[in-house]
Design a protein around this motif. Structure first.
Motif, short mmCIF file in Angstrom:
data_model
loop_
_atom_site.label_atom_id
_atom_site.label_comp_id
_atom_site.label_asym_id
_atom_site.label_seq_id
_atom_site.Cartn_x
_atom_site.Cartn_y
_atom_site.Cartn_z
N ALA A 64 0.83 -1.21 0.00
CA ALA A 64 0.00 0.00 0.00
C ALA A 64 0.87 1.26 0.00
N LEU A 65 1.97 1.24 0.76
CA LEU A 65 2.87 2.40 0.80
C LEU A 65 3.58 2.61 -0.52
N CYS A 66 3.99 1.52 -1.15
CA CYS A 66 4.76 1.63 -2.39
C CYS A 66 3.87 1.93 -3.60
N PHE A 67 2.66 1.41 -3.60
CA PHE A 67 1.77 1.56 -4.75
C PHE A 67 0.43 2.15 -4.31
N PRO A 68 0.44 3.39 -3.83
CA PRO A 68 -0.80 3.97 -3.29
C PRO A 68 -1.91 4.13 -4.33
N PHE A 210 18.34 8.77 3.81
CA PHE A 210 16.90 8.67 3.62
C PHE A 210 16.55 9.21 2.24
N VAL A 211 16.21 8.29 1.35
CA VAL A 211 15.95 8.64 -0.05
C VAL A 211 14.69 7.91 -0.51
N PRO A 212 14.14 8.27 -1.66
CA PRO A 212 12.90 7.64 -2.10
C PRO A 212 13.05 6.16 -2.45
N PHE A 213 12.00 5.41 -2.13
CA PHE A 213 11.85 4.04 -2.60
C PHE A 213 10.39 3.87 -2.95
N PHE A 214 10.10 3.74 -4.24
CA PHE A 214 8.73 3.80 -4.74
C PHE A 214 8.07 5.07 -4.21
N ALA A 215 6.90 4.99 -3.58
CA ALA A 215 6.18 6.21 -3.19
C ALA A 215 6.57 6.70 -1.80
N VAL A 216 7.46 6.02 -1.12
CA VAL A 216 7.90 6.44 0.21
C VAL A 216 9.11 7.35 0.03
N SER A 217 8.92 8.63 0.30
CA SER A 217 9.94 9.62 -0.07
C SER A 217 11.20 9.55 0.79
N GLU A 218 11.08 9.05 2.03
CA GLU A 218 12.24 8.99 2.92
C GLU A 218 12.38 7.56 3.45
N THR A 219 13.19 6.78 2.78
CA THR A 219 13.40 5.37 3.12
C THR A 219 14.85 5.17 3.53
N VAL A 277 16.56 -1.18 -7.78
CA VAL A 277 15.73 -2.16 -7.08
C VAL A 277 14.28 -2.04 -7.53
N GLU A 278 13.79 -0.82 -7.67
CA GLU A 278 12.41 -0.61 -8.14
C GLU A 278 12.20 -1.26 -9.50
N GLN A 279 13.13 -1.05 -10.42
CA GLN A 279 13.00 -1.63 -11.75
C GLN A 279 13.00 -3.15 -11.69
N ALA A 280 13.84 -3.70 -10.81
CA ALA A 280 13.89 -5.16 -10.65
C ALA A 280 12.56 -5.68 -10.09
N VAL A 281 12.03 -5.01 -9.08
CA VAL A 281 10.79 -5.44 -8.44
C VAL A 281 9.63 -5.40 -9.42
N LEU A 282 9.59 -4.36 -10.25
CA LEU A 282 8.46 -4.20 -11.16
C LEU A 282 8.40 -5.30 -12.22
N ARG A 293 9.87 -5.50 7.13
CA ARG A 293 9.46 -4.13 7.48
C ARG A 293 10.48 -3.15 6.89
N ARG A 294 10.30 -2.88 5.62
CA ARG A 294 11.28 -2.06 4.88
C ARG A 294 11.32 -0.62 5.38
N PHE A 295 10.26 -0.14 5.97
CA PHE A 295 10.17 1.27 6.33
C PHE A 295 10.09 1.48 7.84
N LYS A 296 10.71 0.58 8.61
CA LYS A 296 10.61 0.68 10.06
C LYS A 296 11.43 1.84 10.63
N THR A 297 12.54 2.21 9.97
CA THR A 297 13.37 3.32 10.45
C THR A 297 12.92 4.61 9.79
N ARG A 298 12.55 5.57 10.61
CA ARG A 298 12.06 6.84 10.09
C ARG A 298 13.14 7.92 10.28
#
Length: 310
Positions: A64-68, A210-219, A277-282, A293-298
């Motif tokens: 849901a976070l990556c593909f809103p 902290f950089v973008p990963f899909f739609a999560v701007s700070e990963t 990584v995004e291109q590979a996942v897609l 939990r890819r986005f546990k660290t804020r």
């Protein structure tokens, strides 16, 4: 270099009998044809989808976070397919650990190996960037048929399981270094080895940007890739692994080197890694390890968790 665990007579004690029984059962099942193993894996994955409620929530939250913009029904369907792939991962493991080479070769599909050959011919090591796909145990065994590699290894807490795990994985590896042995991996790269490195999980805020990963701007994204690339005489080459449709096996796609890399701009460089990584996942989003939990660290330590209630 990790020392190979040795067989111990204590492994015959009753407390290990259940593990031996499970391993023996899986070894027997592993002789079934590949399509049958994948069918069994899918069924096992559907059971996991129903029983692992907390992990199902994590996978659903990540997607849901990556593909809103993805419709809810498609998100739910992707979660179900992801759990089927998770079930198949059990059999990817027994394939990778126990299948003889002649069986593995029938599942092996390789593209782009010339990029590795070119780097080695130039007297350089290869830092091979891979992503956490669920079929990785099987895919790494395929890669090992062409060029046994060096990778990080985390010992298992159970001594017998560590023995089985190490010797299973070592069929695809030239040797392994400890999970925190940074100098060991740099040394391997300087000896022109091909070394696997997986930069796509949340390793905390230490040595991270902290950089973008899909739609999560700070990963939180590790700068370990830059550390190795700067410290060793190596070329950074991404590799995409995938399970082929129609039970055809595993495909290894070695991509051209990242150049120039690193550039000295840490945020730009790790952003570039995340974009790969995004291109590979897609290519096969259902095969990615969404259960982590890819986005546990804020960015702010006191920020609310993105997994509240999971």
């Amino acid at each position: 270099m990790v020392q190979a665990p040795q067989f111990s007579w204590r492994f015959l004690l009753p407390k290990y009998w259940l593990l031996w029984l499970g391993a023996a059962l899986l070894w027997l099942i592993s002789w079934l044809p590949y399509p049958v193993l994948m069918w069994l894996g899918s069924g096992f994955g559907r059971l996991l989808h129903r029983s692992l409620k907390s992990r199902r929530k994590v996978a659903a939250r990540n997607i849901a976070l990556c593909f809103p913009d993805m419709p809810a029904a498609e998100q739910a369907a992707l979660v179900k397919r992801n759990f089927e792939e998770t079930g198949k991962a059990l059999f990817d493991t027994v394939i990778g650990w126990w299948w003889p080479d002649w069986r593995i070769k029938k599942l092996a599909h390789f593209n782009g190996y010339q990029h590795i050959e070119a780097a080695v011919a130039q007297g350089k090591g290869v830092l091979l960037l891979a992503a956490h796909f669920l079929h990785l145990e099987g895919a790494c065994r395929v890669f090992g048929l062409t060029h046994p590699s060096v990778g990080f290894y985390r010992p298992h807490n159970n001594p017998l399981m560590d023995y089985l795990q190490y010797h299973g994985r070592n069929k695809a590896n030239k040797y392994m270094v400890g999970k925190r042995d940074v100098k060991g991996l740099i040394g391997a790269l300087n000896q022109q080895e091909v070394c696997f490195y997986l930069p796509d999980q949340d390793y905390g805020r230490n040595r991270a940007e902290f950089v973008p990963f899909f739609a999560v701007s700070e990963t939180a994204t590790t700068t370990g890739t830059l550390l190795f690339a700067n410290a060793a005489n190596c070329v950074v080459i991404p590799v995409v692994t995938s399970r082929l449709p129609g039970n055809k096996g595993y495909h290894i796609d070695v991509l051209p080197p990242l150049t120039p890399f690193p550039t000295g701009d840490n945020k730009a460089d790790v952003t570039r890694v995340n974009q790969w990584v995004e291109q590979a996942v897609l290519r096969h989003p259902e095969q990615y390890m969404w259960l982590h939990r890819r986005f546990k660290t804020r960015p702010q330590a006191d920020a609310p968790s993105l997994y509240k209630g999971d």
